[in-house]
Design a protein around this motif. Structure first.
Motif, PDB file in Angstrom:
ATOM      1  N   TYR A  26     119.056  27.496  92.077  1.00  0.00           N
ATOM      2  CA  TYR A  26     120.433  27.964  92.281  1.00  0.00           C
ATOM      3  C   TYR A  26     120.839  28.939  91.175  1.00  0.00           C
ATOM      4  O   TYR A  26     121.363  30.031  91.448  1.00  0.00           O
ATOM      5  CB  TYR A  26     121.384  26.766  92.318  1.00  0.00           C
ATOM      6  CG  TYR A  26     122.838  27.139  92.232  1.00  0.00           C
ATOM      7  CD1 TYR A  26     123.503  27.692  93.326  1.00  0.00           C
ATOM      8  CD2 TYR A  26     123.546  26.946  91.050  1.00  0.00           C
ATOM      9  CE1 TYR A  26     124.840  28.047  93.248  1.00  0.00           C
ATOM     10  CE2 TYR A  26     124.884  27.295  90.960  1.00  0.00           C
ATOM     11  CZ  TYR A  26     125.531  27.843  92.058  1.00  0.00           C
ATOM     12  OH  TYR A  26     126.850  28.200  91.969  1.00  0.00           O
ATOM     13  N   CYS A  40     121.445  32.761  91.957  1.00  0.00           N
ATOM     14  CA  CYS A  40     122.886  33.081  92.018  1.00  0.00           C
ATOM     15  C   CYS A  40     123.440  33.617  90.702  1.00  0.00           C
ATOM     16  O   CYS A  40     124.465  34.308  90.704  1.00  0.00           O
ATOM     17  CB  CYS A  40     123.668  31.835  92.442  1.00  0.00           C
ATOM     18  SG  CYS A  40     123.209  31.216  94.079  1.00  0.00           S
ATOM     19  N   ASP A  41     122.797  33.279  89.585  1.00  0.00           N
ATOM     20  CA  ASP A  41     123.273  33.764  88.281  1.00  0.00           C
ATOM     21  C   ASP A  41     122.063  34.045  87.388  1.00  0.00           C
ATOM     22  O   ASP A  41     121.868  33.413  86.347  1.00  0.00           O
ATOM     23  CB  ASP A  41     124.179  32.706  87.638  1.00  0.00           C
ATOM     24  CG  ASP A  41     125.017  33.264  86.496  1.00  0.00           C
ATOM     25  OD1 ASP A  41     124.893  34.476  86.213  1.00  0.00           O
ATOM     26  OD2 ASP A  41     125.783  32.493  85.890  1.00  0.00           O
ATOM     27  N   SER A  92     123.482  23.169  96.991  1.00  0.00           N
ATOM     28  CA  SER A  92     122.829  24.218  96.202  1.00  0.00           C
ATOM     29  C   SER A  92     122.140  25.220  97.111  1.00  0.00           C
ATOM     30  O   SER A  92     122.257  26.441  96.920  1.00  0.00           O
ATOM     31  CB  SER A  92     121.796  23.597  95.242  1.00  0.00           C
ATOM     32  OG  SER A  92     122.416  22.760  94.301  1.00  0.00           O
ATOM     33  N   ARG A 149     124.526  27.501  99.041  1.00  0.00           N
ATOM     34  CA  ARG A 149     124.980  28.599  98.168  1.00  0.00           C
ATOM     35  C   ARG A 149     123.867  29.619  97.944  1.00  0.00           C
ATOM     36  O   ARG A 149     124.118  30.837  97.904  1.00  0.00           O
ATOM     37  CB  ARG A 149     125.444  28.015  96.822  1.00  0.00           C
ATOM     38  CG  ARG A 149     126.100  29.022  95.899  1.00  0.00           C
ATOM     39  CD  ARG A 149     127.443  29.456  96.427  1.00  0.00           C
ATOM     40  NE  ARG A 149     128.045  30.478  95.584  1.00  0.00           N
ATOM     41  CZ  ARG A 149     127.855  31.779  95.721  1.00  0.00           C
ATOM     42  NH1 ARG A 149     127.049  32.228  96.684  1.00  0.00           N
ATOM     43  NH2 ARG A 149     128.457  32.635  94.931  1.00  0.00           N
ATOM     44  N   ILE A 150     122.627  29.142  97.800  1.00  0.00           N
ATOM     45  CA  ILE A 150     121.483  30.043  97.614  1.00  0.00           C
ATOM     46  C   ILE A 150     121.307  30.938  98.842  1.00  0.00           C
ATOM     47  O   ILE A 150     121.124  32.159  98.734  1.00  0.00           O
ATOM     48  CB  ILE A 150     120.191  29.232  97.341  1.00  0.00           C
ATOM     49  CG1 ILE A 150     120.225  28.650  95.917  1.00  0.00           C
ATOM     50  CG2 ILE A 150     118.950  30.109  97.516  1.00  0.00           C
ATOM     51  CD1 ILE A 150     119.125  27.654  95.630  1.00  0.00           C
ATOM     52  N   THR A 204     123.878  33.654  99.037  1.00  0.00           N
ATOM     53  CA  THR A 204     123.576  34.725  98.080  1.00  0.00           C
ATOM     54  C   THR A 204     122.407  35.590  98.546  1.00  0.00           C
ATOM     55  O   THR A 204     122.465  36.821  98.471  1.00  0.00           O
ATOM     56  CB  THR A 204     123.254  34.117  96.696  1.00  0.00           C
ATOM     57  OG1 THR A 204     124.369  33.328  96.252  1.00  0.00           O
ATOM     58  CG2 THR A 204     122.972  35.208  95.677  1.00  0.00           C
ATOM     59  N   ASN A 251     123.165  37.965 101.372  1.00  0.00           N
ATOM     60  CA  ASN A 251     124.064  39.051 100.974  1.00  0.00           C
ATOM     61  C   ASN A 251     123.375  40.129 100.137  1.00  0.00           C
ATOM     62  O   ASN A 251     124.007  41.132  99.778  1.00  0.00           O
ATOM     63  CB  ASN A 251     125.259  38.492 100.189  1.00  0.00           C
ATOM     64  CG  ASN A 251     126.260  37.796 101.110  1.00  0.00           C
ATOM     65  OD1 ASN A 251     126.378  38.137 102.289  1.00  0.00           O
ATOM     66  ND2 ASN A 251     126.976  36.825 100.578  1.00  0.00           N
TER      67      ASN A 251
END
Length: 316
Positions: A125, A129-130, A220, A223-224, A227, A230
């Protein structure tokens, strides 16, 4: 061993019958089980050696994989030697305290594996994502703390299961355990006393550890995926998704087998007992077998390192 009103007071020895209903073919069932254990032992040991020797693999994802491999070796070793003793050498007896210790080890390692899978999901994650903060967040110090925390969480939450059996359930209806290893509910069902507290605490541990871990892993990956989808470039999407495939496969094999075994054992009253036991055995044996295969196939460094080891062996 003292008997009172048809019950047995604190039996010193229990008898594991193996797979009820399949006693006549247990010898043959032991052969594929033994093969699975040997392959799992070899695969996970090779995984640990490669991760230790290859400096490029000293990253959080692979260090978590090393923890998973060590846990898989310990988990399968907890059950296979005794199980094969029952199947092949007709050695079904086990001391009551040794049985409780085996139960604690098995369920502790199951919970540790769940915790490691959660840590691996959080690692993916943050990496996707970061990514700029990944190296500063997942330091070696944090990895050590996660390893210790996951182990303590499992050991401390499973320990009361053992204490509740030892302190509350003094009288048993029988000393025969209808299982091939010392599983919590299989031991609890021997008791002549009220077992509701033991059942409730077992469900509580399953929910607190396995249930919540599944929820956080699922969140998680939702959300992954958001991302990843996108990302503007198709190559970047495929590369990001490819880093998660192995973990998704391991996650699905562990939890699908686990929950299917868990619910059939508690609510599948019309399912034959040997199905319960076979599912429980596969739940403990299949993930250690498949995990190194899945990661070996999906991670380029592992096949490369294995080929180097083979070539160096040929040179001699």
């Amino acid at each position: 061993m003292f008997k009172l009103n048809g019950t047995i007071f604190m039996p010193p020895v229990l008898t594991l019958i193996g797979i009820p209903g399949l006693e006549s073919v247990q010898f043959w069932i032991g052969i594929p089980f033994c093969a699975m254990y040997i392959i799992a032992l070899f695969g996970n040991s090779l995984l640990l050696v490669i991760i230790k020797s290859e400096r490029s693999l000293h990253e959080p994802m692979y260090l978590f994989l090393a923890m998973l491999g060590a846990t898989d070796i310990a988990l399968s070793t907890c059950i296979l030697p005794k199980m094969l003793g029952i199947f092949w050498f007709h050695l079904p007896d086990i001391y009551f305290d040794a049985c409780l210790f085996q139960m604690w080890l098995i369920h502790t390692f199951q919970c540790i594996e769940s915790g490691i899978l959660l840590a691996m999901a959080l690692d993916r994650y943050v990496a996707i994502c970061d990514p700029l903060r990944h190296a500063s967040i997942f330091t070696h110090k944090l990895l050590t703390q996660i390893g210790v925390g996951v182990t303590l969480r499992a050991a401390l939450l499973v320990a009361p299961c053992l204490i509740l059996i030892k302190c509350r359930l003094k009288h048993s209806r029988t000393t025969v355990v209808s299982h091939s290893y010392c599983e919590h509910m299989a031991i609890v069902k021997l008791a002549a006393e009220d077992i509701r507290v033991n059942k409730i605490y077992g469900l509580f541990v399953a929910f607190i550890i396995l249930g919540l871990d599944v929820v956080f892993i699922t969140l998680s990956y939702i959300r992954i995926f958001i991302t990843v989808f996108n990302l503007p470039q198709r190559e970047a999407r495929l590369k990001a998704f490819n880093t998660c495939i192995a973990h998704i496969c391991v996650f699905l094999e562990f939890y699908l087998l686990g929950f299917f075994s868990f619910f059939t054992h508690r609510f599948g009253f019309h399912i034959p007992p040997y199905i319960h036991i076979l599912l429980s055995n596969l739940y403990l044996l299949v993930p250690p077998l498949l995990n190194p295969i899945v990661y070996g196939v999906k991670t380029k460094q592992f096949p490369d390192r294995v080929s180097k080891i083979l070539h160096s062996t040929d040179a001699f």
